[in-house]
Design a protein around this motif. Structure first.
Motif, PDB file in Angstrom:
ATOM      1  N   ASN A 176      -0.532  15.082   0.229  1.00 38.11           N
ATOM      2  CA  ASN A 176       0.868  15.287  -0.164  1.00 38.11           C
ATOM      3  C   ASN A 176       1.128  15.270  -1.659  1.00 38.11           C
ATOM      4  O   ASN A 176       2.213  15.629  -2.088  1.00 38.11           O
ATOM      5  CB  ASN A 176       1.750  14.239   0.514  1.00 38.11           C
ATOM      6  CG  ASN A 176       2.083  14.633   1.934  1.00 38.11           C
ATOM      7  OD1 ASN A 176       2.943  15.468   2.173  1.00 38.11           O
ATOM      8  ND2 ASN A 176       1.362  14.060   2.892  1.00 38.11           N
ATOM      9  N   VAL A 177       0.161  14.829  -2.442  1.00 37.98           N
ATOM     10  CA  VAL A 177       0.405  14.789  -3.884  1.00 37.98           C
ATOM     11  C   VAL A 177      -0.474  15.784  -4.646  1.00 37.98           C
ATOM     12  O   VAL A 177      -0.443  15.808  -5.872  1.00 37.98           O
ATOM     13  CB  VAL A 177       0.203  13.370  -4.473  1.00 37.98           C
ATOM     14  CG1 VAL A 177       1.228  12.406  -3.884  1.00 37.98           C
ATOM     15  CG2 VAL A 177      -1.215  12.879  -4.255  1.00 37.98           C
ATOM     16  N   SER A 228       8.708   7.260   2.780  1.00 37.81           N
ATOM     17  CA  SER A 228       8.174   7.461   4.125  1.00 37.81           C
ATOM     18  C   SER A 228       8.699   6.435   5.126  1.00 37.81           C
ATOM     19  O   SER A 228       8.727   5.242   4.833  1.00 37.81           O
ATOM     20  CB  SER A 228       6.644   7.396   4.086  1.00 37.81           C
ATOM     21  OG  SER A 228       6.133   7.422   5.401  1.00 37.81           O
ATOM     22  N   LEU A 263       6.334   8.471  -2.869  1.00 34.70           N
ATOM     23  CA  LEU A 263       5.983   9.050  -1.569  1.00 34.70           C
ATOM     24  C   LEU A 263       5.979   7.984  -0.469  1.00 34.70           C
ATOM     25  O   LEU A 263       6.573   8.169   0.602  1.00 34.70           O
ATOM     26  CB  LEU A 263       4.604   9.721  -1.661  1.00 34.70           C
ATOM     27  CG  LEU A 263       4.153  10.443  -0.394  1.00 34.70           C
ATOM     28  CD1 LEU A 263       5.009  11.674  -0.135  1.00 34.70           C
ATOM     29  CD2 LEU A 263       2.680  10.830  -0.497  1.00 34.70           C
ATOM     30  N   ILE A 320      -1.694  10.701   1.818  1.00 36.87           N
ATOM     31  CA  ILE A 320      -1.091  10.651   0.486  1.00 36.87           C
ATOM     32  C   ILE A 320      -1.738  11.696  -0.408  1.00 36.87           C
ATOM     33  O   ILE A 320      -1.057  12.495  -1.051  1.00 36.87           O
ATOM     34  CB  ILE A 320      -1.256   9.238  -0.119  1.00 36.87           C
ATOM     35  CG1 ILE A 320      -0.427   8.237   0.681  1.00 36.87           C
ATOM     36  CG2 ILE A 320      -0.868   9.235  -1.592  1.00 36.87           C
ATOM     37  CD1 ILE A 320      -0.739   6.783   0.379  1.00 36.87           C
TER      38      ILE A 320
END
Lengths: 135, 135
Positions: free
Chosen positions: B38-39, B26, B22, B35
């Motif tokens: 997004n995970v 970016s 990730l 983060i």
DNA sequence: CTTATAAATGTTATATTATTACATAGTGTT
DNA sequence: AACACTATGTAATAATATAACATTTATAAG
């Protein structure tokens, strides 16, 4: 105008003075909430009061923020004109922080150009290692 | 022993790989909670999982923390051997962050001695200014 | 293979650091 | 006095980071 602009620029407000005095007396960098705790007896009761004073003091170059530690230290360069070009050494064991004032270093960094030829007048450098006592 | 120590040193655990991917994709530094958000679809649900992976990735030199921004960027020095000697330029308008890899700069800083003659192999330098686009 | 060890993960709760928003008061200038 | 500007007070909340503990997975040695 009795007070010149120059004088004005060096005068601190009440909260700024209280917080600066505390940081300036401290042998080590102070964190915002440590400061808050220590000035509550002086009537500074809430975080924004502390952070506002800290922001202004940093702007003025009276104190510096040690970014890797979220802590604040008084400026020890006589002039306090180097607010925007700072360098520190930090002991990874005892956490002692020392402001570095080296004409050579500041000259080198002020003149440093990146790949695109860009110069940067403002920087913050933190060196890490072991201080004399801790080795 | 099928996997050598060298291979091992470069292998990432599941969470580390997800988080590294990730960050690496970016174009800008990512904050820990960005983060995390997004995970979450990949099963990483809580802050400690993110912070643990970040800590390891920083240790390995796969990513660096931009201290003044509390954000993380993938290492762009081919070798990733400079985990402990980092330099960045940061645009104060668009917040673009670029890792600086200058042999001259790293040599100068690695050889810098303070007043006591101390050397520091580990440092972090953040330059501030305006990037090309923002000037 | 299995057992010991270390590394990584999952989870809940909480600690620490920092800001927003809005009301009030002081300061300097005209 | 009126204005603009800076600083202050206060409550609530946002953002960043860690503690503690249970469980699982990976590694390497015997």
């Amino acid at each position: 105008m009795v007070i010149s602009k120059i004088d004005k620029m060096h005068s601190l407000s009440k909260n700024q003075q209280i917080i600066f005095d505390l940081i300036d007396k401290s042998p080590e960098p102070l964190k915002a909430y440590t400061i808050l705790f220590n000035v509550q007896k002086k009537g500074i009761k809430a975080p924004p009061q502390v952070y506002r004073a800290l922001d202004k003091l940093v702007e003025m170059g009276k104190i510096h923020k040690i970014e890797s530690r979220n802590a604040f230290i008084a400026c020890h360069n006589s002039s306090c004109q180097v607010a925007k070009a700072t360098a520190f050494s930090i002991c990874e064991i005892c956490e002692k922080v020392t402001e570095i004032s080296s004409a050579g270093l500041s000259k080198y960094l002020a003149n440093f150009k990146d790949k695109d030829g860009m110069k940067y007048s403002k920087y913050n450098l933190e060196f890490f290692g072991l201080c004399k006592k801790c080795r």
